[in-house]
Design a protein around this motif. Structure first.
Motif, PDB file in Angstrom:
ATOM      1  N   GLY A 194     -20.581 -47.123 -22.035  1.00 46.18           N
ATOM      2  CA  GLY A 194     -21.911 -47.585 -21.669  1.00 46.18           C
ATOM      3  C   GLY A 194     -23.000 -46.537 -21.721  1.00 46.18           C
ATOM      4  O   GLY A 194     -24.123 -46.789 -21.281  1.00 46.18           O
ATOM      5  N   LEU A 195     -22.705 -45.351 -22.268  1.00 54.55           N
ATOM      6  CA  LEU A 195     -23.733 -44.316 -22.363  1.00 54.55           C
ATOM      7  C   LEU A 195     -24.670 -44.614 -23.519  1.00 54.55           C
ATOM      8  O   LEU A 195     -24.227 -44.964 -24.618  1.00 54.55           O
ATOM      9  CB  LEU A 195     -23.100 -42.932 -22.565  1.00 54.55           C
ATOM     10  N   GLY A 196     -25.963 -44.471 -23.275  1.00 54.98           N
ATOM     11  CA  GLY A 196     -26.935 -44.601 -24.340  1.00 54.98           C
ATOM     12  C   GLY A 196     -26.962 -43.354 -25.202  1.00 54.98           C
ATOM     13  O   GLY A 196     -26.301 -42.357 -24.906  1.00 54.98           O
ATOM     14  N   GLU A 197     -27.746 -43.402 -26.264  1.00 56.40           N
ATOM     15  CA  GLU A 197     -27.786 -42.267 -27.188  1.00 56.40           C
ATOM     16  C   GLU A 197     -28.347 -41.012 -26.522  1.00 56.40           C
ATOM     17  O   GLU A 197     -27.888 -39.908 -26.770  1.00 56.40           O
ATOM     18  CB  GLU A 197     -28.635 -42.628 -28.414  1.00 56.40           C
ATOM     19  N   VAL A 198     -29.350 -41.187 -25.657  1.00 55.31           N
ATOM     20  CA  VAL A 198     -29.954 -40.025 -25.001  1.00 55.31           C
ATOM     21  C   VAL A 198     -28.949 -39.383 -24.046  1.00 55.31           C
ATOM     22  O   VAL A 198     -28.767 -38.158 -24.041  1.00 55.31           O
ATOM     23  CB  VAL A 198     -31.236 -40.431 -24.253  1.00 55.31           C
ATOM     24  N   LYS A 199     -28.289 -40.187 -23.219  1.00 57.36           N
ATOM     25  CA  LYS A 199     -27.298 -39.648 -22.292  1.00 57.36           C
ATOM     26  C   LYS A 199     -26.116 -39.045 -23.048  1.00 57.36           C
ATOM     27  O   LYS A 199     -25.557 -38.026 -22.617  1.00 57.36           O
ATOM     28  CB  LYS A 199     -26.831 -40.736 -21.336  1.00 57.36           C
ATOM     29  N   THR A 200     -25.731 -39.664 -24.151  1.00 58.33           N
ATOM     30  CA  THR A 200     -24.633 -39.116 -24.950  1.00 58.33           C
ATOM     31  C   THR A 200     -24.995 -37.735 -25.483  1.00 58.33           C
ATOM     32  O   THR A 200     -24.168 -36.807 -25.468  1.00 58.33           O
ATOM     33  CB  THR A 200     -24.315 -40.047 -26.127  1.00 58.33           C
TER      34      THR A 200
END
Length: 308
Positions: A194-200
């Motif tokens: 469930g991580l978005g691209e920014v958090k990833t």
């Protein structure tokens, strides 16, 4: 079987090894001796150099008092109370560091995006980045000057720092790093969680990019510190806002050794020991940057390598 053949092979291998060592020592001495002689100049006086005092490299005439005298002469150089050399050093540290921070902040996310994201015109943007990387800096000096002049910022430091943050080679380094060191399965697992691209990027990409960050920071700082044409075009209107890269040229141009006409009108005249001291001092930030990043640079040498 006779033992003569193995002994001969061992002797030949030892002779070859010693031959390579001697060759490397000779080559190293060929490059190091001129550098050593140049560094020793800062411990000598102009009078001692003229008289040949001290023998080879002037070893017998080396004195810390000569260094202090040369530094005081450098400090007197410039209009008014002088101290423009120290100002040039401070300006270079501020501009080079600011440009390096901007380069790292821009290059690492851009390299990650090129390597691990899929978006329209991705290949076109990557091609433009590579084209900008190989384009000579001298080609861009005049267009950049016209743009900075249009906003009335000629002679100010901040445009130079911002422009130095444009570092396409750093984007390419980050791109290669993320392409070769970040497993695709790791990204897929993060997205499934469930991580978005920014958090990833911040939770997975940045921790894995320490070597790339060190490489980008090191090469950016070195490029900014030795940059000559950009400061020459944008900072010539103010004596105090110059950088050390063009300041060294001004010191050389004001020396009686190279330009007796200009030096005749100056109260402070700089000779070879003072010029050598200015050059060595200007190299110290680069040496400090190299020593500080050395551990990461050694590991970062394998960025882009393919495991066999």
């Amino acid at each position: 079987m006779s033992t003569a053949a193995p002994r001969n092979r061992t002797a030949a291998a030892s002779a070859g090894r010693y031959g390579r060592i001697v060759t490397m020592v000779v080559v190293a001495a060929f490059f190091l001796l001129p550098i050593l002689g140049f560094v020793m100049l800062i411990f000598q006086s102009e009078e001692g150099l003229r008289s040949g005092e001290g023998g080879l490299f002037g070893i017998g005439a080396l004195s810390w008092e000569n260094v202090v005298y040369s530094w005081n002469e450098l400090s007197k150089f410039g209009p008014g109370d002088g101290h423009v050399f120290q100002r040039w050093l401070l300006n270079s540290v501020v501009v080079a560091t600011s440009g390096t921070i901007i380069a790292v902040v821009a290059a690492i996310p851009a390299g990650y995006a090129f390597a691990r994201l899929r978006f329209r015109f991705r290949k076109a943007f990557l091609f433009v980045t590579l084209l900008a990387m190989v384009m000579p800096n001298t080609v861009l000096v005049i267009p950049i000057f016209l743009e900075v002049n249009a906003i009335g910022a000629i002679g100010q430091l901040w445009p130079v720092a911002v422009i130095m943050g444009f570092f396409p080679f750093g984007v390419y380094l980050a791109y290669i790093h993320f392409m070769t060191t970040m497993p695709h399965e790791l990204l897929e697992a993060a997205r499934i969680d469930g991580l978005g691209e920014v958090k990833t990027f911040f939770q997975i990409g940045v921790p894995l990019a320490k070597q790339a960050i060190a490489l980008v920071a090191f090469f950016s700082f070195v490029a900014n510190w030795i940059n000559f044409f950009l400061p020459l075009a944008l900072l010539t209107s103010s004596q105090e806002n110059k950088l050390i890269s063009i300041g060294i040229q001004e010191l050389i141009g004001a020396s009686p050794m190279f330009n007796a006409t200009v030096a005749a009108g100056l109260d402070v005249k700089l000779y070879l020991p003072q010029l050598a001291l200015a050059t060595v001092v200007s190299m110290l930030p680069l040496m400090a940057m190299f020593l500080g990043a050395q551990r990461f640079l050694v590991k970062g040498q394998t960025v882009g390598a393919v495991k066999g």
